[in-house]
Design an enzyme around this catalytic site. Sequence first.
Site, mmCIF file in Angstrom:
data_model
loop_
_atom_site.group_PDB
_atom_site.id
_atom_site.type_symbol
_atom_site.label_atom_id
_atom_site.label_comp_id
_atom_site.label_asym_id
_atom_site.label_seq_id
_atom_site.Cartn_x
_atom_site.Cartn_y
_atom_site.Cartn_z
ATOM 1 N N CYS A 299 -64.587 89.953 48.062
ATOM 2 C CA CYS A 299 -63.474 90.558 47.346
ATOM 3 C C CYS A 299 -62.389 89.507 47.121
ATOM 4 C CB CYS A 299 -62.845 91.740 48.054
ATOM 5 S SG CYS A 299 -63.982 93.077 48.375
ATOM 6 N N ARG B 157 -66.010 85.564 44.597
ATOM 7 C CA ARG B 157 -65.911 86.264 45.883
ATOM 8 C C ARG B 157 -66.516 87.672 45.838
ATOM 9 N NH1 ARG B 157 -62.122 83.895 49.248
ATOM 10 N NH2 ARG B 157 -61.978 85.835 50.398
ATOM 11 N N TRP C 147 -66.588 93.159 46.166
ATOM 12 C CA TRP C 147 -67.957 93.054 46.678
ATOM 13 C C TRP C 147 -68.095 94.227 47.627
ATOM 14 C CZ3 TRP C 147 -70.546 92.626 51.343
ATOM 15 C CH2 TRP C 147 -71.884 92.219 51.271
ATOM 16 N N ASN D 3 -59.148 93.480 50.961
ATOM 17 C CA ASN D 3 -60.342 92.686 51.235
ATOM 18 C C ASN D 3 -60.586 92.764 52.737
ATOM 19 O OD1 ASN D 3 -62.282 90.682 51.569
ATOM 20 N ND2 ASN D 3 -60.809 89.013 51.425
ATOM 21 N N GLY D 4 -61.743 93.262 53.148
ATOM 22 C CA GLY D 4 -62.032 93.393 54.578
ATOM 23 C C GLY D 4 -62.700 94.719 54.849
ATOM 24 N N GLU E 27 -83.638 75.040 53.010
ATOM 25 C CA GLU E 27 -82.548 75.076 52.039
ATOM 26 C C GLU E 27 -83.089 75.237 50.611
ATOM 27 O OE1 GLU E 27 -79.577 75.635 52.103
ATOM 28 O OE2 GLU E 27 -78.681 74.781 50.322
ATOM 29 N N LYS F 94 -82.192 78.375 48.155
ATOM 30 C CA LYS F 94 -81.614 78.209 46.807
ATOM 31 C C LYS F 94 -82.415 79.013 45.793
ATOM 32 C CE LYS F 94 -78.590 77.100 47.610
ATOM 33 N NZ LYS F 94 -77.953 76.735 48.823
ATOM 34 N N GLU G 42 -81.913 82.877 46.247
ATOM 35 C CA GLU G 42 -80.580 83.358 45.891
ATOM 36 C C GLU G 42 -80.383 83.534 44.396
ATOM 37 O OE1 GLU G 42 -76.914 81.916 48.358
ATOM 38 O OE2 GLU G 42 -78.132 80.193 47.880
ATOM 39 N N HIS H 169 -100.722 78.056 61.050
ATOM 40 C CA HIS H 169 -100.573 79.138 62.027
ATOM 41 C C HIS H 169 -100.244 80.466 61.352
ATOM 42 C CE1 HIS H 169 -100.929 76.337 65.325
ATOM 43 N NE2 HIS H 169 -100.074 75.538 64.700
ATOM 44 N N LYS I 73 -69.477 84.587 47.422
ATOM 45 C CA LYS I 73 -69.367 83.216 47.899
ATOM 46 C C LYS I 73 -68.912 83.132 49.353
ATOM 47 C CE LYS I 73 -69.326 78.748 47.302
ATOM 48 N NZ LYS I 73 -70.652 78.116 47.315
HETATM 49 C C1 AGP Z 1 -75.601 79.431 50.317
HETATM 50 O O1 AGP Z 1 -76.077 79.110 49.082
HETATM 51 C C2 AGP Z 1 -74.994 80.715 50.505
HETATM 52 N N1 AGP Z 1 -74.534 81.394 49.414
HETATM 53 C C3 AGP Z 1 -74.649 81.174 51.891
HETATM 54 O O2 AGP Z 1 -75.827 81.141 52.636
HETATM 55 C C4 AGP Z 1 -73.545 80.388 52.628
HETATM 56 O O3 AGP Z 1 -73.989 79.110 52.921
HETATM 57 C C5 AGP Z 1 -73.160 81.161 53.894
HETATM 58 O O4 AGP Z 1 -72.665 82.408 53.544
HETATM 59 C C6 AGP Z 1 -72.169 80.415 54.743
HETATM 60 O O5 AGP Z 1 -70.969 80.221 54.068
HETATM 61 P P1 AGP Z 1 -69.876 79.218 54.595
HETATM 62 O O6 AGP Z 1 -70.482 77.868 54.590
HETATM 63 O O7 AGP Z 1 -68.748 79.358 53.616
HETATM 64 O O8 AGP Z 1 -69.510 79.647 55.978
#
Ligand code: AGP
Length: 614
Positions: free
Chosen positions: A2, A27, A75, A101-102, A487, A491, A494, A510, A609
């Site tokens: 948010c 956000r 969000w 927000n929260g 990673e 990517k 996501e 395995h 984000k």
């Molecule tokens: C990564 O592409 C993400 N969108 C997500 O996993 C992110 O890395 C995670 O939420 C941690 O965020 P931060 O590094 O701002 O703490």
Amino acid sequence: MCGIVGYIGTKEAYPILIKGLKRLEYRGYDSAGVALIGENQHLNVYKAKGKVSELEDFALQKDTSGNIGIAHTRWATHGEPCSANAHPHYSSSESLALIHNGIIENYSVLKDKLQSKGFAFKSTTDTEVLVQLIEYIKQTNNLDLLTAVQLALKEVIGAYAIAVLEKDNPDTIIAARKSSPLVVGVGNDEMFLASDATPIVEYTDQVVYLKDEEIAVLKKGEPLKIVDLHNVEITPEVKTVVLSLGQLEKGGYPHFMLKEIFEQPDCIFDCMRGRINVESDNITLSAVIDHKDKLLNAKRFIIVACGTSWHAALIGKQLIENFCRIPVEVEYASEFRYRNPVIDSNDVVIAISQSGETADTLAAIELAKSKGAFIYGICNSVGSSIPRVTDTGSYIHVGPEIGVASTKAFTGQVTVLAMLALTLAKEKQTIDKNEYLSIVKELSSIPEKMKDVLELNGEIAELSKIFTYAHNFIYLGRGFLFPVALEGALKLKEISYIHAEGYPAAEMKHGPIALIDAEMPVVVIATHNALYEKVLSNIQEIKARKGKVIAIVNKGDNVISKIADYCIELPTTIECLDPLITTIPLQLLAYHIAACKGLDVDQPRNLAKSVTVE
Ligand code: AGP
């Protein structure tokens, strides 16, 4: 999660609020809304499901006049994404409007209480409960808005950054925070409010980062006033924010993610600037100088992080254990905070976070602090919450990351972890001098090598077209490259919504090998290192089962190129720095597959984000 924006001053608030929401859309983007006190003294609230542009369309024919307003991009936590659940929320009498927000954790108890007093609710959100509570307290005790907000917040359990407007008080915004970020911008005859400084920098570089349980009173014609929940006045600590507008624009790229991938050579250079002395091949990290004893005498490091930052932590573990011979544990912050870990004052906890606002990471820090551990933060967002609660730390200095999928922050985090490991190792004398010098030298050459990798963008874009059909992907790597495999898979998941899993290459037999058939693309990171031959065997195993191998190799590799279906050839570096090079083609592959599928790369579905709720 948010985004919050507010404006009070002499200009028209609406365009400033909309522009601010667009900057904060990363956000959360499932609905948006705005509240303005218009020229007719009405408190107008407009909201729409979807992105900020939907709100703009909705508000086209409406009265958007006024020099005071608050706005929100959501969000969803409590209540599905729809216009009724979008913020701002009116109180029953429609004399108050509030954005939040929260999470209000005790909302259901409060809601029952308010319903028993005759309050009706239009949404299924926790936020509406708060605005009704403020109204209830205000009306029953005949209080001013500030006092009612203070009393209401004392009843609330949870996290909040809020802003409230009152129809009969058209010169004031009341804002408050606890565990969710809130920044006040102080301009000439105007003040701004936002979840981070990005909507503010266009108008002023003077900002105040609110602390937990602080309440800001933004009143026209008066200086910013900050009080706590007990009405004790606090002198605002004004800081100058260094952020250029260019950093917040796409700069000709179709998406922020692509821009951020391409920024990596410069970002990594900036991250090392002033820390690596190229003449003497020496690293200076001020946090290590300032806290040498604590860091060198640590019995153990524990790294806490989430998502991509957790992947960087896995690389950090290998770097620190390898060079410093200190045991390192890596924990998901969300698990660590709830599992009564064994931890004491001999431990150093490293918290990694791009945003510096991740709720789970913040809670993990609080827990570690309560057990006496020393906390070292590795963050990107300057002035965010995590750097403010840690004992020391190092910023990664890669500039604002706006694409929801983290890219340059990952390589920045790995760079800082490499500098930290090398600095500690040198101090502890656990690294050979020549090895130290050669790694530092190589680290300084990484930005140039990253530029070479980016030259492959066109080739990777072409390759990506072949794989838009895929429903599954496997990513394999070993040693320092196993976290890179994780990673790469994250990517792809996501932003392309293709299911992808990362595994240590040797683990394949395995279980995951059962998934291999002619339809299964397998990305194997097989650069030339100690385990090259072993990974080569894994590729043979995949090919024997007709899997499609996309191999990430070093230039001139003429062994794997003969058996893999596709090869991406990268410049060579030393093993411990290979994640900085090998991650980039995986970022590009994910980006181009998602872009080819026509997906919203920068704002993928269901994500936000910075995850400021648990
Ligand atoms: C990564 O592409 C993400 N969108 C997500 O996993 C992110 O890395 C995670 O939420 C941690 O965020 P931060 O590094 O701002 O703490």
